[in-house]
Design a protein around this motif. Structure first.
Motif, mmCIF file in Angstrom:
data_model
loop_
_atom_site.group_PDB
_atom_site.id
_atom_site.type_symbol
_atom_site.label_atom_id
_atom_site.label_comp_id
_atom_site.label_asym_id
_atom_site.label_seq_id
_atom_site.Cartn_x
_atom_site.Cartn_y
_atom_site.Cartn_z
ATOM 1 N N ARG A 1 -7.511 -6.684 -0.480
ATOM 2 C CA ARG A 1 -7.842 -7.334 0.793
ATOM 3 C C ARG A 1 -9.160 -6.776 1.315
ATOM 4 N N THR A 2 -10.105 -7.672 1.574
ATOM 5 C CA THR A 2 -11.356 -7.259 2.200
ATOM 6 C C THR A 2 -11.054 -6.735 3.602
ATOM 7 N N VAL A 3 -11.668 -5.622 3.982
ATOM 8 C CA VAL A 3 -11.419 -5.044 5.301
ATOM 9 C C VAL A 3 -12.642 -5.212 6.188
ATOM 10 N N HIS A 4 -12.418 -5.088 7.481
ATOM 11 C CA HIS A 4 -13.490 -5.206 8.462
ATOM 12 C C HIS A 4 -14.520 -4.104 8.229
ATOM 13 N N PRO A 5 -15.814 -4.398 8.421
ATOM 14 C CA PRO A 5 -16.842 -3.353 8.201
ATOM 15 C C PRO A 5 -16.630 -2.099 9.038
ATOM 16 N N ALA A 6 -15.942 -2.206 10.192
ATOM 17 C CA ALA A 6 -15.701 -1.025 11.027
ATOM 18 C C ALA A 6 -14.595 -0.140 10.480
ATOM 19 N N ASN A 7 -13.865 -0.612 9.473
ATOM 20 C CA ASN A 7 -12.769 0.158 8.891
ATOM 21 C C ASN A 7 -13.350 1.178 7.923
ATOM 22 N N GLY A 8 -13.382 2.460 8.344
ATOM 23 C CA GLY A 8 -14.031 3.496 7.541
ATOM 24 C C GLY A 8 -13.151 4.146 6.505
ATOM 25 N N TYR A 9 -11.850 3.836 6.494
ATOM 26 C CA TYR A 9 -10.954 4.509 5.557
ATOM 27 C C TYR A 9 -11.054 3.936 4.157
ATOM 28 N N PHE A 10 -11.194 2.603 4.059
ATOM 29 C CA PHE A 10 -11.254 1.953 2.750
ATOM 30 C C PHE A 10 -12.712 1.718 2.348
ATOM 31 N N GLU A 11 -12.953 1.667 1.074
ATOM 32 C CA GLU A 11 -14.268 1.309 0.556
ATOM 33 C C GLU A 11 -14.307 -0.197 0.336
ATOM 34 N N HIS A 12 -14.466 -0.925 1.417
ATOM 35 C CA HIS A 12 -14.625 -2.386 1.437
ATOM 36 C C HIS A 12 -13.315 -3.152 1.229
ATOM 37 N N VAL A 13 -12.370 -2.611 0.455
ATOM 38 C CA VAL A 13 -11.132 -3.349 0.205
ATOM 39 C C VAL A 13 -9.927 -2.416 0.315
ATOM 40 N N ALA A 14 -8.838 -2.976 0.796
ATOM 41 C CA ALA A 14 -7.549 -2.290 0.752
ATOM 42 C C ALA A 14 -6.848 -2.697 -0.539
ATOM 43 N N PRO A 15 -6.092 -1.800 -1.154
ATOM 44 C CA PRO A 15 -5.511 -2.103 -2.474
ATOM 45 C C PRO A 15 -4.437 -3.174 -2.410
ATOM 46 N N SER A 16 -4.205 -3.798 -3.554
ATOM 47 C CA SER A 16 -3.159 -4.808 -3.678
ATOM 48 C C SER A 16 -1.786 -4.148 -3.627
ATOM 49 N N TYR A 17 -0.751 -4.975 -3.463
ATOM 50 C CA TYR A 17 0.612 -4.456 -3.541
ATOM 51 C C TYR A 17 1.527 -5.556 -4.074
ATOM 52 N N THR A 18 2.657 -5.143 -4.617
ATOM 53 C CA THR A 18 3.696 -6.058 -5.089
ATOM 54 C C THR A 18 5.027 -5.561 -4.580
ATOM 55 N N LYS A 19 5.806 -6.427 -3.978
ATOM 56 C CA LYS A 19 7.129 -6.023 -3.511
ATOM 57 C C LYS A 19 8.158 -7.092 -3.856
ATOM 58 N N PHE A 20 9.406 -6.669 -3.944
ATOM 59 C CA PHE A 20 10.507 -7.541 -4.326
ATOM 60 C C PHE A 20 11.585 -7.510 -3.247
ATOM 61 N N ASN A 21 12.258 -8.645 -3.069
ATOM 62 C CA ASN A 21 13.404 -8.753 -2.168
ATOM 63 C C ASN A 21 14.574 -9.357 -2.934
ATOM 64 N N LEU A 22 15.770 -8.865 -2.674
ATOM 65 C CA LEU A 22 16.960 -9.289 -3.414
ATOM 66 C C LEU A 22 18.083 -9.640 -2.443
ATOM 67 N N LYS A 23 18.792 -10.737 -2.742
ATOM 68 C CA LYS A 23 20.023 -11.037 -2.032
ATOM 69 C C LYS A 23 21.095 -11.437 -3.044
#
Length: 774
Positions: free
Chosen positions: A679-701
């Motif tokens: 995910r591209t982050v706002h230029p004011a966001n100093g923690y990430f280097e331009h992008v936040a990492p991807s993620y994968t999650k699962f839900n079960l019922k």
């Protein structure tokens, strides 16, 4: 062990035994699922495309022929997948992406973008309807009903439109429309009770009743949801919520009733508690009483429907990861928001003759921001509470005439008049205030600004009485045996923003083919606007009463159809939707800095940048056997602010979803996967280097079979969210400008920026549910 813990333990034990013991019981004749469930289960994917929808043109038409990119979530899907709120639903829909989730963004907890459009506080660019009644906040425009204040058990379906909808619905139908449609007509009297228990002392009870007396239908639903939450015990890599040391000094404070600056902090040298408040206490009640003419299909004149309904909800919840704890005392029980809403409506449908139908609706709506909406700063006024309240109301009348020439042609003409009392929130500093009137007994403004700063100064907030009118026309018809078209035009006028005109045009081509059962090609164009909110217009420091509505134009091509081939042994059928779209936005309302000034008071709302979004998506439902089905979808989008196309701030360019469902006589297993790319982050966001990492999650019922006890039909289920306990987070809700490394207890107790770079999400959550048919 306290009473709540005992209740939770016993409930979990009972439901666990029920879930795993019922698979050995014989199948009962009376299933908990209703007749509509059985009908939906038996329909082919091609027949599902022929379901009637009402949202695109405000009149009944087949889904595949509707002039919109529309997705329908049925009550069967809600039940099998375990959806409890809108956030869970939209995470599985192509095009919806989240920078904060249900408890990440303060008073407006969910920040979502729809096909790259939106993402701001409160999602004001998305229109939410409940049985045709607008649910967006009257003054602030926030779209509402994202969380547990909504009731899903009494829904017939959810119709989700992606793309502009102002030609039909006016303001705020900017990026799309979410329409919750409850059950109205029922074939038999029934009652049900759903009980959910889970981690963090989470409990939910929902009761629904559907009754019929001659031609009168009565529907009611009541829900209570409460949780202690995990108190922010989540993945926090930078340590925004990890128990910092209190600052040595307060920048501002009241000592013995006198305003002072740079005074010793009473907690200096101690560690702050970690985490953040995720408690929730929510209740909701809604119902309707409706009369339907038994001879409507053949009736030439007279009343065809009378309906009156009401909906009330009350939502009190922690403000959660809205800000880091070196800015606000985010762990306190009083770090929370409290909002309520209600509406009442009355509908009268009168058949003028066989071709003309009149639909009249009146309504009253309220939004209240209760004074429990409050927090305490860490670096200033640390022993005083800052709180907010507001009260907004609306009355309206809408008249719609529907002329139906035949099954293929319909004309809808309508007008709407509304009057709204809009009040901006008013801020208080001191002990907790009471009431909701447009006045406060201890003004934040007078306590912090001016030469004579003092507590206990009265402040009155102006109430803006806004009148609005609208006229609209929608005509759907055929050009030939293979071509349908739709034309729409709406004129809206408001005391706040003047007038706006929004058209739409759609052409639908029914393609001749031997490979597909149905195959339609849709060419869509639509415009929409988003009106300025009362906050944007009148805020003391940032307000601008010259703001114009935001505008959007969207072009879209959709291919939609179904496929069936008896020669393929492993696939019973498939339906699909492929879309390419282009959106051009202008006069977007954003905060811009004022020359020579810094901070919030040095910014003002203005109509500024032009923004373009280009994207495409593909979704498909597949049925492998009568018991095994699946869905898959993919979405891509990028934006252009004048520097070429690239990622959109706080949004992923790539998103992929997959779901599998297996339904047997003994159990139902449903598993869903969400992949969200970088995910591209706002230029004011100093923690990430331009992008936040991807993620994968699962839900079960997993649902067991229905069994009978003392004449009651029961069905247990187990639900696990974030099955593999992925460590993931939303990104900064506006800019992610806070930098934890800048905080210094001696020299910098209030570093620049207050929005954290990310919002931690909960780990694995386990719930047990028991559904009882009374």
């Amino acid at each position: 062990m306290d009473v709540n813990s005992q209740f939770l333990s016993r409930t979990l034990a009972i439901l666990s035994l029920s879930l795993f013991s019922t698979w050995s019981h014989a199948r009962t004749d009376t299933e908990l699922t209703s007749l509509s469930f059985e009908t939906l289960e038996g329909m082919s994917l091609s027949e599902l495309l022929e379901l009637d929808v009402i949202t695109p043109s405000r009149t009944k038409q087949r889904l595949i022929d509707s002039p919109a990119n529309i997705t329908v979530i049925t009550q069967l899907q809600i039940t099998q997948r375990g959806y409890n709120n809108l956030v869970e639903v939209l995470q599985d829909i192509p095009g919806f992406d989240f920078s904060t989730y249900e408890d990440g963004g303060g008073e407006y907890p969910t920040h979502s973008a729809n096909r790259g459009v939106g993402g701001g506080p409160g999602n004001p660019k998305l229109l939410v309807l409940l049985d045709g009644v607008v649910q967006n906040h009257i003054a602030f425009n926030w779209s509402q009903l994202w969380g547990e204040e909504n009731i899903f058990a009494d829904l017939d379906r959810i119709e989700i439109i992606q793309g502009p909808g102002s030609a039909a619905y006016g303001a705020n139908a900017f990026s799309g429309v979410i329409h919750f449609i409850t059950k109205k007509q029922v074939s038999m009297t029934s009652s049900s009770l759903d009980v959910i228990a889970g981690q963090n002392n989470t409990r939910s009870i929902t009761f629904t009743h559907h009754g019929q007396f001659k031609n009168i239908n009565i529907n009611a639903a009541l829900k209570h949801y409460t949780t202690q939450g995990d108190q922010g015990d989540r993945y926090d890599p930078q340590g925004y919520f990890s128990g910092h040391e209190w600052p040595q000094m307060q920048t501002q404070a009241y000592v013995d009733g006198n305003y002072q600056t740079d005074v010793n902090h009473p907690s200096a040298g101690e560690l702050m508690p970690g985490g953040f408040n995720t408690e929730k206490n929510i209740w909701a009640l809604r119902g309707n009483v409706s009369y339907f003419s038994p001879e409507e299909e053949n009736r030439l004149q007279g009343i065809s429907k009378l309906s009156a309904g009401a909906y009330l909800w009350d939502k009190e919840e922690g403000l959660a990861s809205y800000v880091p704890n070196y800015e606000y005392q985010s762990w306190l029980d009083t770090f929370k928001s409290h909002h309520t809403g209600k509406h009442l409506y009355f509908d009268l449908d009168y058949r003028i003759n066989q071709k003309f139908l009149s639909k009249t609706r009146t309504w009253y709506r309220e939004n209240r921001q209760k004074p429990e909406t409050a927090f305490r700063y860490t670096y200033q006024f640390s022993e005083l509470t800052k709180s907010y309240h507001s009260f907004n109301s609306q009355v309206g009348l809408e008249e719609q005439i529907e002329w139906r020439h035949n099954d293929e042609s319909a004309l809808v003409l309508g007008f709407r008049v509304m009057q709204s009392d809009k009040m901006n929130q008013i801020a208080f500093l001191g002990n907790m205030q009471q009431g909701h009137d447009a006045i406060t007994s201890s003004s934040w403004l007078h306590a912090t600004q001016g030469e004579n700063k003092r507590l206990g100064a009265v402040e009155t907030q102006a109430v803006d009485v806004v009148n609005e009118q609208a006229l609209y026309a929608i005509y759907d018809s055929t050009l030939s045996a293979r071509w349908n078209y739709s034309l729409g035009l709406r004129y809206d006028k408001s005391d706040d923003f003047g007038s706006t005109l929004n058209p739409r045009v759609a052409f639908i081509y029914k393609m001749p083919t031997k490979l597909f059962e149905q195959l339609n090609l849709k060419f869509l164009y639509g415009q929409a606007f988003r009106e300025p909110s009362i906050f944007e217009l009148t805020d003391e420091f940032r307000g601008n009463n010259e703001l114009k509505p935001e505008e959007i134009s969207t072009y879209e091509v959709i291919m939609q159809g179904s496929w069936l081939d008896d020669k393929v042994s492993w696939l019973d059928g498939m339906s699909f939707n492929a879309s390419v779209f282009y959106s051009d936005m202008s006069d977007l309302i954003t905060l811009v800095p004022l020359d020579g000034l810094n901070g919030d008071s040095g910014s003002v709302y203005a109509n500024t940048e032009q923004h373009k979004v280009l994207g495409y998506s593909f979704s498909s439902d597949l049925r492998f056997t009568s018991q095994f089905k699946s869905y898959v979808n993919y979405h891509f989008n990028e934006g252009d602010n004048g520097n070429g196309y690239s990622g959109i701030n706080n949004s992923a360019s790539h998103k992929f979803n997959l779901g599998l469902n297996y339904d047997s006589d003994d159990y139902n297993i449903d598993i869903r996967m969400n992949y969200v790319g970088d995910r591209t982050v706002h230029p004011a966001n100093g923690y990430f280097e331009h992008v936040a990492p991807s993620y994968t999650k699962f839900n079960l019922k997993v649902s067991g079979k229905t069994f009978s006890v003392s004449g009651l039909n029961m069905r247990p289920s187990l639900q696990i969210e974030n099955l593999f306990d992925a460590q993931y987070y939303g990104v900064g809700r506006q800019d992610g400008s806070s930098d934890e490394t800048e905080y210094d207890v001696l020299t910098n107790p209030n570093p620049a920026g207050f929005i954290p770079a990310y919002h931690p999400q909960p780990g694995r959550q386990i719930y047990l549910k028991l559904s009882v048919s009374l």
